[in-house]
Write a protein that holds these residues in place. Sequence first.
Motif, PDB file in Angstrom:
ATOM      1  N   PHE A 237      44.918  41.003  35.859  1.00 56.29           N
ATOM      2  CA  PHE A 237      44.017  41.021  37.018  1.00 56.29           C
ATOM      3  C   PHE A 237      44.758  41.461  38.279  1.00 56.29           C
ATOM      4  N   VAL A 238      45.898  40.868  38.563  1.00 58.32           N
ATOM      5  CA  VAL A 238      46.665  41.214  39.763  1.00 58.32           C
ATOM      6  C   VAL A 238      47.152  42.665  39.683  1.00 58.32           C
ATOM      7  N   LYS A 239      47.524  43.108  38.484  1.00 58.62           N
ATOM      8  CA  LYS A 239      47.974  44.493  38.293  1.00 58.62           C
ATOM      9  C   LYS A 239      46.886  45.491  38.685  1.00 58.62           C
ATOM     10  N   SER A 240      45.631  45.122  38.507  1.00 61.09           N
ATOM     11  CA  SER A 240      44.517  46.036  38.777  1.00 61.09           C
ATOM     12  C   SER A 240      44.164  46.147  40.260  1.00 61.09           C
ATOM     13  N   LEU A 241      44.739  45.300  41.114  1.00 64.28           N
ATOM     14  CA  LEU A 241      44.301  45.206  42.504  1.00 64.28           C
ATOM     15  C   LEU A 241      44.890  46.284  43.407  1.00 64.28           C
ATOM     16  N   ASN A 242      46.059  46.802  43.069  1.00 70.27           N
ATOM     17  CA  ASN A 242      46.695  47.893  43.826  1.00 70.27           C
ATOM     18  C   ASN A 242      46.846  47.575  45.313  1.00 70.27           C
ATOM     19  N   GLY A 243      47.141  46.321  45.636  1.00 64.99           N
ATOM     20  CA  GLY A 243      47.423  45.943  47.016  1.00 64.99           C
ATOM     21  C   GLY A 243      46.214  45.771  47.908  1.00 64.99           C
TER      22      GLY A 243
ATOM     23  N   GLY B 245      34.164  24.049  43.489  1.00 62.13           N
ATOM     24  CA  GLY B 245      34.390  23.890  42.064  1.00 62.13           C
ATOM     25  C   GLY B 245      35.742  24.417  41.609  1.00 62.13           C
ATOM     26  N   PHE B 246      35.951  24.378  40.293  1.00 64.79           N
ATOM     27  CA  PHE B 246      37.248  24.719  39.719  1.00 64.79           C
ATOM     28  C   PHE B 246      37.456  26.217  39.528  1.00 64.79           C
ATOM     29  N   ASP B 247      36.410  26.957  39.185  1.00 71.07           N
ATOM     30  CA  ASP B 247      36.582  28.347  38.748  1.00 71.07           C
ATOM     31  C   ASP B 247      37.135  29.239  39.858  1.00 71.07           C
ATOM     32  N   SER B 248      36.491  29.229  41.018  1.00 72.63           N
ATOM     33  CA  SER B 248      36.979  30.054  42.125  1.00 72.63           C
ATOM     34  C   SER B 248      38.313  29.531  42.646  1.00 72.63           C
ATOM     35  N   ARG B 249      38.538  28.226  42.546  1.00 71.45           N
ATOM     36  CA  ARG B 249      39.821  27.669  42.988  1.00 71.45           C
ATOM     37  C   ARG B 249      40.964  28.183  42.114  1.00 71.45           C
ATOM     38  N   LEU B 250      40.709  28.308  40.810  1.00 75.41           N
ATOM     39  CA  LEU B 250      41.750  28.833  39.935  1.00 75.41           C
ATOM     40  C   LEU B 250      42.133  30.250  40.341  1.00 75.41           C
ATOM     41  N   ILE B 251      41.151  31.066  40.704  1.00 70.66           N
ATOM     42  CA  ILE B 251      41.441  32.438  41.129  1.00 70.66           C
ATOM     43  C   ILE B 251      42.368  32.426  42.337  1.00 70.66           C
TER      44      ILE B 251
ATOM     45  N   VAL C 179      36.181  38.729  44.077  1.00 70.47           N
ATOM     46  CA  VAL C 179      36.525  38.116  42.791  1.00 70.47           C
ATOM     47  C   VAL C 179      35.821  36.769  42.681  1.00 70.47           C
ATOM     48  N   PRO C 180      34.612  36.748  42.137  1.00 67.73           N
ATOM     49  CA  PRO C 180      33.880  35.489  41.983  1.00 67.73           C
ATOM     50  C   PRO C 180      34.370  34.711  40.772  1.00 67.73           C
ATOM     51  N   GLY C 181      34.057  33.432  40.725  1.00 70.21           N
ATOM     52  CA  GLY C 181      34.524  32.575  39.644  1.00 70.21           C
ATOM     53  C   GLY C 181      33.600  32.449  38.467  1.00 70.21           C
ATOM     54  N   HIS C 182      32.469  33.204  38.464  1.00 63.91           N
ATOM     55  CA  HIS C 182      31.599  33.016  37.316  1.00 63.91           C
ATOM     56  C   HIS C 182      32.086  33.834  36.116  1.00 63.91           C
ATOM     57  N   SER C 183      31.971  33.268  34.949  1.00 63.89           N
ATOM     58  CA  SER C 183      31.467  31.916  34.698  1.00 63.89           C
ATOM     59  C   SER C 183      32.499  31.164  33.872  1.00 63.89           C
TER      60      SER C 183
ATOM     61  N   PHE D 254      26.957  46.658  49.014  1.00 65.54           N
ATOM     62  CA  PHE D 254      27.594  46.840  50.313  1.00 65.54           C
ATOM     63  C   PHE D 254      28.892  47.641  50.220  1.00 65.54           C
ATOM     64  N   GLY D 255      29.154  48.220  49.028  1.00 69.75           N
ATOM     65  CA  GLY D 255      30.290  49.118  48.877  1.00 69.75           C
ATOM     66  C   GLY D 255      31.597  48.467  48.509  1.00 69.75           C
ATOM     67  N   TYR D 256      31.576  47.205  48.128  1.00 66.87           N
ATOM     68  CA  TYR D 256      32.797  46.496  47.765  1.00 66.87           C
ATOM     69  C   TYR D 256      32.996  46.498  46.251  1.00 66.87           C
ATOM     70  N   GLY D 257      34.245  46.551  45.830  1.00 67.11           N
ATOM     71  CA  GLY D 257      34.555  46.457  44.420  1.00 67.11           C
ATOM     72  C   GLY D 257      34.545  45.011  43.956  1.00 67.11           C
ATOM     73  N   PHE D 258      34.790  44.807  42.676  1.00 67.02           N
ATOM     74  CA  PHE D 258      34.851  43.453  42.132  1.00 67.02           C
ATOM     75  C   PHE D 258      35.800  43.435  40.944  1.00 67.02           C
ATOM     76  N   ARG D 259      36.243  42.242  40.590  1.00 66.40           N
ATOM     77  CA  ARG D 259      36.936  41.974  39.344  1.00 66.40           C
ATOM     78  C   ARG D 259      36.350  40.699  38.751  1.00 66.40           C
ATOM     79  N   LEU D 260      36.337  40.626  37.426  1.00 69.30           N
ATOM     80  CA  LEU D 260      35.805  39.463  36.727  1.00 69.30           C
ATOM     81  C   LEU D 260      36.861  38.947  35.750  1.00 69.30           C
ATOM     82  N   PRO D 261      37.897  38.270  36.253  1.00 72.92           N
ATOM     83  CA  PRO D 261      38.991  37.857  35.368  1.00 72.92           C
ATOM     84  C   PRO D 261      38.584  36.912  34.258  1.00 72.92           C
ATOM     85  N   PHE D 262      37.525  36.130  34.460  1.00 72.05           N
ATOM     86  CA  PHE D 262      37.112  35.201  33.408  1.00 72.05           C
ATOM     87  C   PHE D 262      36.499  35.924  32.213  1.00 72.05           C
ATOM     88  N   TRP D 263      36.181  37.219  32.348  1.00 73.22           N
ATOM     89  CA  TRP D 263      35.637  37.971  31.221  1.00 73.22           C
ATOM     90  C   TRP D 263      36.668  38.892  30.603  1.00 73.22           C
TER      91      TRP D 263
END
Length: 543
Positions: free
Chosen positions: A189-195, A205-211, A307-311, A403-412
């Motif tokens: 996940f961090v490798k994909s962020l490119n700074g 909750g726990f999920d977004s906190r883990l991120i 980077v949302p915490g779902h699910s 709104f033109g923002y990217g996303f990542r879904l590390p839990f998937w």
Amino acid sequence: MNTVLLVQNNNAFSWHTSDYLHVKGYLFDRNDRYYEGSELLEYFSGITSFADMDERVSFSNGCFSVVYQNESELFIACDSIRSFPLFYKNLNGSWIVSDDPYALLSKDKSDEPNETAWHEFLAAGYVTGNETLVNGIKQVQSGELLRLKKDDSKNRFFYSYRTIQTSDKDYEELRSEGIEVFNRTFGRFVKSLNGKTVVVPLSGGFDSRLIAVMLKRMGYTNVVCITYGRPDNPEIRISRKVSEILGFRWICIEHTEELIQGFVHDTFFNDYYPYASKFVSMFFLQEYFALRYLKGMQMIPDDSIFVPGHSGDFLGGSHLGKYGNLLESESLQEISRRIFFNMYGFVRPKGRVKEKLLERIERSLQEKFTGETDYAYSIQEDWDFKEKLAKFNTNSIASYTFFGYGFRLPFWDTELTSFFRKLPLHVKVNKYLYDDILTNEYFESAGVNFKEELQVTEKVMKRQRFKNRIKYFLPQYFLRMFLTRLDDLYYNEITRELISSGGHEAGKIKIYNNSFNSLIIQWYLERLKADIFSEDLKQNPGK
């Protein structure tokens, strides 16, 4: 001649095209090499057959859609969570494919509503399988590969969350393996962020906190945490505390009358709700106002990644106790009835419609059949994964890309989902292993393991199961009163503005199943009647 119309949705993630390929998104291959944007063309190059495409998508770990086109056929695939929806239609023996179902509407206005899908949408907030709210327009399902040739179509599900065997390792071995998998997952996940700036919608909750914790643990500092809702939302306190301890910038967007006033007539909103719904899913408004505010005030860079915490709680097993699906052996009919009772509760179907939807669920379970010994609970998990999570929960990422923002879904991440899919049932119930790893391995060392948590306990789940059984018999005014008291996200005022400003009769749309989402669902269907379907259908939808 088949036609590909991939010109509609280039927000945040653009389509990249060669002579025969159309690709979008990001992924890791089986060797953990990362591909994004135009590099995806390289990854999918060399495809000449359905088997080639099958092999390529089966070993893709990420969020992507891909279309291969030659003179006689089309191969189409969406990732395991359907991050970038695709739609198709057969017109006079030729297939038309697009990322925008509105582009597939008949120009002669002859489109008819799908009656069964209409009732399903009212009940669940999404349309299951490959259907949509419009007859003749189909959707590519989660983890599905399609071959379209003349009047013929063939499909295969290259991803499944079902399992026929669980791990026989002892608890400590599973715990150690889980930590290793989490570390590799978040390393990718961090490798994909490119700074780029990472925006974490941080709840209590726990999920977004883990991120947030994993970003800190891996030395990624370009992070902003956001929280939104009422000023007295109890999650705000925990979100702020976590951000301060980790040293991340924290932004709180308070939902107020001023923030939402007149939004129904705003150009942004009237572009947003069709973009997010696409004849399949309920659109979400819980983050819409926060994102509009962040964008308008230029508080984060335009290339930020959300980077949302779902699910994560689903992977952990929170649904198992909530829905009571704890059996290893059970008939498809019994599984279908449990799914119907738990997932189709907004406007509860009855009589003939109920039976048709039960048949629809059972057909869907049979279509995704992988073996005679699939565990019953995992069959329902796979349905939840491909239907509710993909088309309802995770569909909220549309608010980011709009709104033109990217996303990542590390839990998937597929390695992470594979690990939790094969866990023995007893360590998944009540998120036993999941919560143990998060709290004792990650949160404790980061200083964010608090005594007062907003986590769901077994006692709370039992109480929820009881409420699920009685709430359908309670008066609507009582449900609204009770729901308003628990409305941390300002949905009471938001939906009131939606209904009162939408040109609908006051009594036509009302709350169901103790949920403001039921109002959004009904509002959207009323708009479809008015904007798309003919006059005689406005009074008799689905006929």
